[in-house]
Design a protein around this motif. Structure first.
Motif, PDB file in Angstrom:
ATOM      1  N   ASP A   1       0.813  -1.219   0.000  1.00  0.00           N
ATOM      2  CA  ASP A   1       0.000   0.000   0.000  1.00  0.00           C
ATOM      3  C   ASP A   1       0.846   1.268   0.000  1.00  0.00           C
ATOM      4  O   ASP A   1       0.316   2.360   0.095  1.00  0.00           O
ATOM      5  CB  ASP A   1      -0.903   0.034   1.236  1.00  0.00           C
ATOM      6  N   ASN A   2       2.177   1.058  -0.062  1.00  0.00           N
ATOM      7  CA  ASN A   2       3.080   2.207   0.034  1.00  0.00           C
ATOM      8  C   ASN A   2       2.769   3.022   1.288  1.00  0.00           C
ATOM      9  O   ASN A   2       2.657   4.229   1.234  1.00  0.00           O
ATOM     10  CB  ASN A   2       2.973   3.108  -1.211  1.00  0.00           C
ATOM     11  N   LEU A   3       2.684   2.323   2.376  1.00  0.00           N
ATOM     12  CA  LEU A   3       2.259   2.997   3.593  1.00  0.00           C
ATOM     13  C   LEU A   3       3.134   2.581   4.778  1.00  0.00           C
ATOM     14  O   LEU A   3       3.564   1.430   4.871  1.00  0.00           O
ATOM     15  CB  LEU A   3       0.792   2.646   3.873  1.00  0.00           C
ATOM     16  N   LEU A   4       3.419   3.607   5.609  1.00  0.00           N
ATOM     17  CA  LEU A   4       4.133   3.336   6.853  1.00  0.00           C
ATOM     18  C   LEU A   4       3.209   3.703   7.987  1.00  0.00           C
ATOM     19  O   LEU A   4       2.579   4.764   7.965  1.00  0.00           O
ATOM     20  CB  LEU A   4       5.390   4.205   6.957  1.00  0.00           C
ATOM     21  N   ILE A   5       3.134   2.866   8.954  1.00  0.00           N
ATOM     22  CA  ILE A   5       2.358   3.217  10.147  1.00  0.00           C
ATOM     23  C   ILE A   5       3.346   3.446  11.269  1.00  0.00           C
ATOM     24  O   ILE A   5       4.195   2.603  11.576  1.00  0.00           O
ATOM     25  CB  ILE A   5       1.327   2.122  10.499  1.00  0.00           C
ATOM     26  N   LEU A   6       3.278   4.667  11.824  1.00  0.00           N
ATOM     27  CA  LEU A   6       4.219   5.057  12.862  1.00  0.00           C
ATOM     28  C   LEU A   6       3.544   5.060  14.209  1.00  0.00           C
ATOM     29  O   LEU A   6       2.334   4.911  14.317  1.00  0.00           O
ATOM     30  CB  LEU A   6       4.755   6.461  12.541  1.00  0.00           C
ATOM     31  N   LYS A   7       4.389   5.298  15.243  1.00  0.00           N
ATOM     32  CA  LYS A   7       3.888   5.364  16.599  1.00  0.00           C
ATOM     33  C   LYS A   7       2.869   6.503  16.708  1.00  0.00           C
ATOM     34  O   LYS A   7       3.040   7.562  16.108  1.00  0.00           O
ATOM     35  CB  LYS A   7       5.051   5.617  17.560  1.00  0.00           C
ATOM     36  N   GLY A   8       1.806   6.253  17.465  1.00  0.00           N
ATOM     37  CA  GLY A   8       0.743   7.260  17.584  1.00  0.00           C
ATOM     38  C   GLY A   8      -0.207   7.196  16.407  1.00  0.00           C
ATOM     39  O   GLY A   8      -0.932   8.154  16.147  1.00  0.00           O
ATOM     40  N   ASN A   9      -0.075   6.067  15.640  1.00  0.00           N
ATOM     41  CA  ASN A   9      -0.949   5.812  14.503  1.00  0.00           C
ATOM     42  C   ASN A   9      -0.870   6.863  13.390  1.00  0.00           C
ATOM     43  O   ASN A   9      -1.841   7.160  12.714  1.00  0.00           O
ATOM     44  CB  ASN A   9      -2.402   5.664  14.981  1.00  0.00           C
ATOM     45  N   HIS A  10       0.296   7.432  13.254  1.00  0.00           N
ATOM     46  CA  HIS A  10       0.514   8.343  12.117  1.00  0.00           C
ATOM     47  C   HIS A  10       0.792   7.520  10.882  1.00  0.00           C
ATOM     48  O   HIS A  10       1.523   6.546  10.934  1.00  0.00           O
ATOM     49  CB  HIS A  10       1.692   9.275  12.402  1.00  0.00           C
ATOM     50  N   LYS A  11       0.233   7.946   9.787  1.00  0.00           N
ATOM     51  CA  LYS A  11       0.416   7.219   8.534  1.00  0.00           C
ATOM     52  C   LYS A  11       1.228   8.085   7.580  1.00  0.00           C
ATOM     53  O   LYS A  11       0.935   9.267   7.386  1.00  0.00           O
ATOM     54  CB  LYS A  11      -0.934   6.852   7.908  1.00  0.00           C
ATOM     55  N   VAL A  12       2.248   7.452   7.020  1.00  0.00           N
ATOM     56  CA  VAL A  12       3.139   8.206   6.123  1.00  0.00           C
ATOM     57  C   VAL A  12       3.299   7.434   4.820  1.00  0.00           C
ATOM     58  O   VAL A  12       3.387   6.210   4.826  1.00  0.00           O
ATOM     59  CB  VAL A  12       4.522   8.414   6.800  1.00  0.00           C
ATOM     60  N   THR A  13       3.330   8.139   3.730  1.00  0.00           N
ATOM     61  CA  THR A  13       3.444   7.507   2.419  1.00  0.00           C
ATOM     62  C   THR A  13       4.893   7.037   2.193  1.00  0.00           C
ATOM     63  O   THR A  13       5.852   7.691   2.602  1.00  0.00           O
ATOM     64  CB  THR A  13       3.096   8.518   1.286  1.00  0.00           C
ATOM     65  N   LEU A  14       5.009   5.899   1.529  1.00  0.00           N
ATOM     66  CA  LEU A  14       6.329   5.372   1.153  1.00  0.00           C
ATOM     67  C   LEU A  14       6.392   5.348  -0.357  1.00  0.00           C
ATOM     68  O   LEU A  14       5.660   4.598  -0.994  1.00  0.00           O
ATOM     69  CB  LEU A  14       6.517   3.963   1.729  1.00  0.00           C
TER      70      LEU A  14
END
Lengths: 580, 250
Positions: free
Chosen positions: B222-235
């Motif tokens: 999905d070209n997606l990163l899930i970070l701490k605190g449920n932040h979503k960042v594009t890859l």
């Protein structure tokens, strides 16, 4: 008579040497030519050349030496013959007859001038009174065919033969030869020889007691002797005449002749003496000359020494002069420098004195003002007049501020002058620097109701020492505030330019100043500028400090001002290279 | 965002009081005032207090102990902090000595509020080797070893770098998303990448820089990163290589 004969003998003997010399003389011309030819042929034989040279010069000792050397070195028979001949002749001339004879005997019969050898041998025999031998030698020459070419020799030869026969007492033969000699000599016009021959033949007759035949010859000889200059024949002729007259018992005549003889003898002696004296004189003169030459030489040497010493001393003197001149120049130069420095120092000292007096006045008056203000403050507090407090405190703080600024400038100036201040140039953010300085003026601005605008953009960086730049800007802002009226405007901005410098303009709308005042402010002088007629107290130290510090930062100061309109003070500083 | 902790070394109470007043007014925290050299050292090496900047008066009781202190803290590597010298005179000999304690910044007494704040900012800039940051119009943040120093109004603030989850770049601005807060700094992406520790931060997209310690899940499809605190960042595809840095369990 016996006495006479004896006398005649002496005469004859006297004649010989005379004849021999003459004979040598006449042969020499041919012989000389031949010798020169020989010498030319043997150019490489140095010894022979030298022997030949000295032989012709008749320096017999040198001839003997070199001919001997030639004989030792060279095996050449032809040259040997010549060498022996040189030696024989030299010995004969030096009357060393035995050695001469030996040398003659060593000469080969093939020697082209062998008749000379024979003649020499004959002469030696004659000298040694061996007349028989002499006659044999002479007659050999007479009979040899070669000598006919040198017929002038004949007269002497024949004469000699004649003399020999006289001595051998063969009078007929003697008469024959002597007459022949007379005939030959007459044709040759050899007067001295002829006189000799006349006297010989007269003697011949006289010895034979043929007085009648003898006397005319004596007389002839005497007459002929009068015509010649030589003393010797004159003497002999007159002596012979004296003897003849004496024998004839004609004593007065004899006496006359005798006197004449004495006279000639004396003349001869005199002449000899004269010659001797002349010789001595010559020697003396030579000595004298030599002395003179020596003296002159010494004088010359002395002169040269003198000249040299003069030259050296003059060079030394010149050098000394040059050096002293150089030092003198140096000294005057130093003196000039010292004088200039003294003047400068005097001026500086005067400035310092003035500065000191102004500062002391300023400080005293401001501190005094503070004191009186504080007294008032205390009074107001005592009387609880709080309304005046605010005003008084403001006044106090402004006085304190002014005094502090003065002290600060003074300190900075002192540090700058003594080069004690830390100075470090770096890239500075002009906007913040100005903001920092302006921050302190906020209460003042409000008080005087002056608006301040910092229009310097954030991108401006300059190369300067931070604190000195702050001092500069603070001083200029001080002035701007001081000369601004109420509701005035002070603007700080950068004037856009093409070059690498940053033109920081601090513009006010204050009193402004005259052109002369501007020039005075910008003048590169340590002297303090005079204050204007306004009440503002100051020393001009602030402006001086600004100029010095801008200069130290590598910048310049410019002023644009119009009286009554305002002033623009422009600080020109180098920009930082890496921040455009 | 936290206040900057300042240690003051000043033997005159009147001066230190004035200083404290100014600093407090500008949201700095004064963690201590040392009167002597030994006291200063004790406070400096106290591990309980995190000191960010030291203000040093050169003359302590008439001796140049301030410089000695700076020299001392400079000897221990990686333990030094930005400092500012205070002095009332510009004596050349003293300054020649002080200058050797690089990075060197000083402030001449008397100083006003603006000047002390400026001096502190300069000290931080010089210490971290990023000059002309706070004065420029394109940048307001200096990146230190543990903190970002951000200029907010007149004062400085710090942000613990480890707290940052990810950074999103928008033109000249960067949205910094930390665990508990969100804020904007003025800085270019290139400079940011250059200065951040590459072990900790990775670029995942043209506009995203991610703290690798905060990654919780990578969804490659999905070209997606899930970070701490449920932040979503594009890859983005271009930066997918960064995944190789992780040991992938199979």
């Amino acid at each position: 008579m016996i006495l006479n004969i004896k006398l005649i003998f002496i005469f004859v003997l006297l004649f010989f040497s005379f004849f021999l010399c003459s004979q040598e003389h006449s042969t020499k011309i041919i012989f000389k030519i031949e010798l020169e030819n020989i010498a030319r042929r043997y150019k490489k034989e140095i010894n022979f050349q030298k022997a030949n040279y000295f032989f012709l010069r008749e320096e017999w000792d040198s001839t003997l030496v070199y001919s001997m050397k030639q004989l030792v070195v060279s095996p050449n028979t032809e040259l040997n013959n010549y060498s022996h001949y040189f030696r024989a002749n030299s010995f004969r001339k030096k009357k060393l007859f035995v050695e001469a004879k030996k040398e003659y005997d060593l000469i080969a019969t093939t020697f082209p001038f062998y008749y000379n050898v024979k003649f020499g041998l004959g002469t030696i025999s004659l000298e040694q009174r061996d007349f028989a031998k002499a006659v044999i030698y002479f007659q050999e020459i007479e009979n040899s065919p070669s000598n006919s070419t040198y017929d002038y020799d004949n007269s002497t030869l024949i004469h000699n033969i004649g003399i020999c026969y006289i001595e051998l007492e063969e009078y007929d033969k003697a008469e024959e030869y002597l007459l022949e000699a007379i005939e030959l000599q007459k044709s040759e016009k050899e007067k001295p020889l002829l006189i000799g021959s006349y006297m010989d033949i007269a003697n011949l007759y006289y010895v034979q007691f043929k007085d009648n035949q003898a006397i005319p010859y004596f007389e002839k000889a005497y007459q002929l002797s009068k015509k010649i200059k030589e003393f010797e024949p004159k003497k002999k002729a007159s002596f012979n005449m004296a003897v003849v007259e004496e024998n004839r018992k004609n004593f007065p005549k004899a006496l006359a002749y005798r006197k004449e003889y004495e006279q000639w003898k004396d003349s001869l002696n005199d002449q000899n003496k004269v010659w001797a004296i002349a010789e001595i004189e010559k020697k003396f003169a030579v000595k004298q000359k030599q002395k003179e030459v020596n003296v002159l030489q010494t004088e010359n040497e002395l002169k040269e020494v003198q000249r040299n010493s003069l030259l050296y001393s003059s060079i030394l003197l010149l050098l000394l002069l040059g050096v002293s001149f150089y030092f003198y120049k140096q000294k005057t130069k130093q003196n000039k420098i010292i004088l200039a420095q003294k003047e400068e120092l005097d001026a500086l000292n005067a400035t310092k004195d003035k500065l000191f007096s102004i500062i002391s006045h300023d400080l005293r008056s401001s501190v005094n003002a503070l004191k009186t203000s504080n007294t008032k403050l205390q009074e107001s507090l005592a009387t609880k007049d709080f309304s005046a407090l605010d005003q008084l405190l403001d006044n106090n703080s402004s006085i304190a501020n002014g005094t502090y600024n003065l002290l600060d400038n003074l300190l900075n100036w002192a540090l700058l002058q003594t080069k004690q201040a830390y100075f470090y140039k770096e890239s500075l953010h002009l906007q913040s620097i100005i903001a920092h300085i302006a921050y302190n003026y906020k209460p003042l601005l409000l008080n005087k109701n002056i608006s301040f605008e910092n229009k310097v953009t954030a991108a401006i960086f300059v190369m300067a020492d931070q604190d000195s730049l702050k001092i500069i800007i603070r001083n200029i802002l001080d002035n701007a505030f001081k000369f601004s009226n109420e509701n005035g405007v002070i603007t700080v901005y950068i004037r856009p330019t093409e070059d690498d410098c940053c033109y920081l303009v601090i513009e006010d709308t204050g009193a402004g100043m005259s052109e002369a005042k501007q020039q005075e402010l910008l003048k590169e002088t340590v002297l303090l500028s005079k204050k204007g007629s306004d009440d503002s107290i100051g020393t001009g130290l602030g402006m001086q400090l600004c100029k010095s510090m801008i200069h130290k930062n590598g910048g310049r100061l410019a002023i644009e001002s119009q009286e009554g309109i305002g002033t623009k003070i422009i600080i020109i500083l180098p920009k930082t290279d890496n921040n455009g | 965002m936290d206040n900057i902790n300042v240690l003051i070394i000043e033997d005159t109470p009147a001066e230190s009081d004035a200083l404290i007043q100014v600093l407090k007014a500008n949201n700095y925290t004064v963690v201590g005032v040392a009167r002597t050299y030994t006291e200063a050292l004790r406070l400096f090496y106290n591990s309980e207090i995190k000191i960010d900047i030291v203000v040093i008066d050169i003359f302590l009781d008439g001796k140049a102990d301030g410089i000695t202190f700076a020299e001392t803290i400079n000897i221990v590597p990686n333990k030094s902090k930005p400092f500012v010298f205070l002095s009332s005179s510009k004596d050349r000999q003293i300054f020649e000595r002080a200058k050797l304690t690089q990075p060197f910044s000083f402030l001449l007494k008397p100083f006003n509020e603006l000047e002390i704040l400026y001096a502190l900012e300069m000290a931080v800039e010089k210490f971290y080797g990023q000059t002309n940051v706070f004065l420029s119009e394109v940048q307001d943040t200096v990146i230190g070893e543990d903190y970002l120093f951000v200029k907010k109004n007149k004062s400085l603030k710090k942000v613990l770098i480890d707290d940052i989850v990810y950074i999103e770049v928008e033109d000249r601005y960067c949205n910094i998303v930390a665990e508990n807060e969100k804020f904007v700094i003025l800085m270019s992406l290139t400079k940011l990448v250059q200065l951040l520790d590459p072990e900790k931060f990775c670029q995942t997209h043209r506009n995203f820089i991610v703290n690798t310690n905060k990654i919780e899940e990578i969804i490659v499809n999905d070209n997606l990163l899930i970070l701490k605190g449920n932040h979503k960042v594009t890859l983005s595809d271009k930066y997918k290589d960064f995944v190789k840095k992780f040991r992938i369990l199979k």
